[in-house]
Design an enzyme around this catalytic site. Structure first.
Site, short mmCIF file in Angstrom:
data_model
loop_
_atom_site.label_atom_id
_atom_site.label_comp_id
_atom_site.label_asym_id
_atom_site.label_seq_id
_atom_site.Cartn_x
_atom_site.Cartn_y
_atom_site.Cartn_z
N GLU A 127 -38.25 12.89 0.00
CA GLU A 127 -38.07 14.34 -0.03
C GLU A 127 -37.71 14.84 -1.42
O GLU A 127 -36.54 14.90 -1.78
CB GLU A 127 -36.95 14.78 0.93
CG GLU A 127 -37.31 14.64 2.38
CD GLU A 127 -36.20 15.14 3.32
OE1 GLU A 127 -35.12 15.49 2.84
OE2 GLU A 127 -36.45 15.16 4.53
N GLU A 220 -40.71 11.98 9.08
CA GLU A 220 -39.31 12.09 9.52
C GLU A 220 -39.11 13.44 10.19
O GLU A 220 -39.51 14.46 9.65
CB GLU A 220 -38.38 11.96 8.30
CG GLU A 220 -36.91 11.95 8.65
CD GLU A 220 -36.03 11.99 7.39
OE1 GLU A 220 -36.15 11.11 6.53
OE2 GLU A 220 -35.22 12.93 7.29
C1 IDC Z 1 -28.81 11.70 6.48
C2 IDC Z 1 -28.10 10.81 7.48
C3 IDC Z 1 -26.62 10.84 7.23
C4 IDC Z 1 -26.36 10.48 5.78
C5 IDC Z 1 -27.17 11.36 4.83
C6 IDC Z 1 -27.07 10.89 3.39
O1 IDC Z 1 -28.42 11.23 8.79
O2 IDC Z 1 -25.96 9.92 8.09
O3 IDC Z 1 -24.99 10.63 5.50
O4 IDC Z 1 -28.53 11.30 5.18
O5 IDC Z 1 -27.57 9.60 3.26
C7 IDC Z 1 -33.13 14.16 5.50
C8 IDC Z 1 -33.11 12.87 4.79
C9 IDC Z 1 -32.23 11.87 5.50
C10 IDC Z 1 -31.01 12.54 6.08
C11 IDC Z 1 -31.47 13.52 7.16
C12 IDC Z 1 -30.34 14.22 7.90
O6 IDC Z 1 -34.40 12.33 4.58
O7 IDC Z 1 -31.86 10.86 4.59
O8 IDC Z 1 -30.19 11.55 6.67
N1 IDC Z 1 -32.36 14.50 6.54
O9 IDC Z 1 -29.59 14.99 7.02
N2 IDC Z 1 -33.90 15.19 5.22
C13 IDC Z 1 -33.58 16.20 6.04
C14 IDC Z 1 -32.59 15.77 6.90
#
Ligand code: IDC
Length: 295
Positions: A127, A220
C-alpha cells in the site's frame, strides 16, 4: 494460462515475523478442504511495525529466515494445489522508493528459489500511502518509478508470472492507475477496502478502473474498520462482495492471527495453530468461512 476465468479467494497472514506459526501443513490443509481457500498471502513487512523490524531494516540473519520461510510456505501451498502470494508489505515505509534496493535484493534472492513453482504471485508494494507528518502523498508516477525497477528483476527469472502492483493511496486509486498502466504483460493492480470505512466512493473507483479494462486483484480486504479493528459492517461487505463476485475479482481477507482485533480470523483466546473448530474462530473468522466458501 488456458484462457479460463479464475477467481481466487483466500486468507492473508498478519506480519509473518510476528505470527509465523499459522502457516503449517495441517492448517493449510484445513483452509483448502474446509474453507475452500485457493490462495494464501504472505505479508512480509518491509519495515518496522508493531515493535518488530521488517526485511529492509533487519539484519542478514532475519532476512534469510524470512526468505526461507517464504520458500517453504510456497512449497506447502504448491503441495496442496493452491496459489501463494509473496507480499512485499510496505506500510509505514509509505513510499516504495524508500527501499527499492532492498526490494530488489529480496526478489533477486527469492525468485530463483521459487522459479520451479507455478503457484506464485508476486505483490511488489502492498500500500503506497503518505507521509503522515507532512501529509505528502505518494503519486502513481512514484509507484511506477519503483515498479519499473522491480518488475524487470522478477521478469528476468520468471517471464510470465502474475505481478501485482499497489496503487496510491493505501491501494485505492485504481482509477488513476487505469489511465496510465504499466507497460508489461501479466500485471495486475491492487484495490484494498475495509468495509466499515470504504464504501461507494471507493467502489466507484473500482468501477471506473474496470471500465478502463484494468486487471484488478483485491489482495487485502477487511470486514471491519480500516485500522483493523472496529465493528464488522456486514451490509457494506456484502455490497463489496456483490461487485467483486459479479466481476470475478479475486480477493483475500485480512488476517490470519489471534490478535485481539476485529480483523483477526482466529479468536483471541485460541492458542492453536491448526485443527480449528468453529468456536476457535472469531466473528470475522466465521464470516470469512461464508465469504470464501460461497459459490
Ligand atoms: C494492521 C494490523 C494491526 C497492526 C497494523 C500495523 O491489523 O494489527 O498493528 O497493521 O502493522 C492495511 C495494511 C495492514 C493493516 C490493516 C489494518 O495493509 O498491514 O494491518 N490495513 O489496519 N491497510 C488498510 C488496513
Amino acid at each position: 494460462s488456458n484462457g479460463n476465468i479464475v477467481q481466487l479467494k483466500g486468507i492473508s497472514t498478519h506480519n509473518i515475523s510476528i505470527y509465523p506459526e499459522y502457516i503449517n501443513e495441517k492448517a493449510l490443509k484445513q483452509f483448502v478442504d474446509e474453507y475452500k481457500v485457493s490462495i494464501m498471502r504472505l505479508a512480509m513487512y518491509s519495515a518496522f511495525a508493531d515493535d518488530v523490524k521488517g526485511y529492509a531494516d533487519s539484519d542478514d540473519e532475519h532476512r534469510k529466515e524470512l526468505e526461507d520461510y517464504i520458500v517453504n510456505a510456497v512449497d506447502m501451498c504448491n503441495n496442496l494445489g493452491i496459489y501463494c502470494m509473496v507480499d512485499w508489505h510496505i506500510l509505514f515505509d509509505y513510499d516504495p522508493n524508500m527501499h527499492t534496493d532492498m526490494a530488489i535484493r529480496f526478489f533477486k534472492n527469492v525468485c530463483p528459489r521459487l522459479a520451479k513453482y507455478d503457484n506464485v504471485i508476486y505483490e511488489i508494494c502492498n500500500e503506497p500511502n503518505m507521509n503522515l507528518e507532512t501529509q505528502e502523498k505518494v503519486t502513481w508516477d512514484m509507484v511506477k518509478n519503483y515498479a519499473n525497477q522491480v518488475i524487470p528483476v522478477i521478469r528476468e527469472i520468471k517471464k510470465d508470472s502474475v505481478i501485482i502492483v499497489g496503487t496510491p493511496i493505501w491501494s485505492q486509486d485504481v482509477d488513476i492507475a487505469s489511465e496510465s498502466p504499466l507497460e508489461y504483460d501479466n500485471i495486475m493492480y491492487t484495490l484494498h477496502f475495509y468495509a466499515a470505512s470504504h464504501t461507494d466512493a471507493i467502489r466507484d473507483k473500482l468501477k471506473k478502473a474496470l471500465n478502463n479494462n484494468l486487471p484488478i486483484f483485491v489482495t487485502e480486504f477487511g470486514v471491519g474498520h480500516a485500522d483493523g479493528n472496529g465493528t464488522i459492517d456486514e451490509e457494506q461487505t456484502e455490497k463489496w462482495l456483490e461487485l467483486l463476485n459479479a466481476n470475478k475479482i479475486s480477493h483475500i481477507i485480512w488476517n490470519l492471527s489471534n490478535k485481539d482485533e476485529t480483523s483477526s480470523i482466529i479468536a483471541a483466546n485460541c492458542n492453536k495453530y491448526y485443527d480449528f473448530t468453529d468456536d476457535d474462530l472469531s466473528p470475522c473468522g466465521k464470516y470469512m468461512k461464508s465469504i470464501i466458501g460461497r459459490e
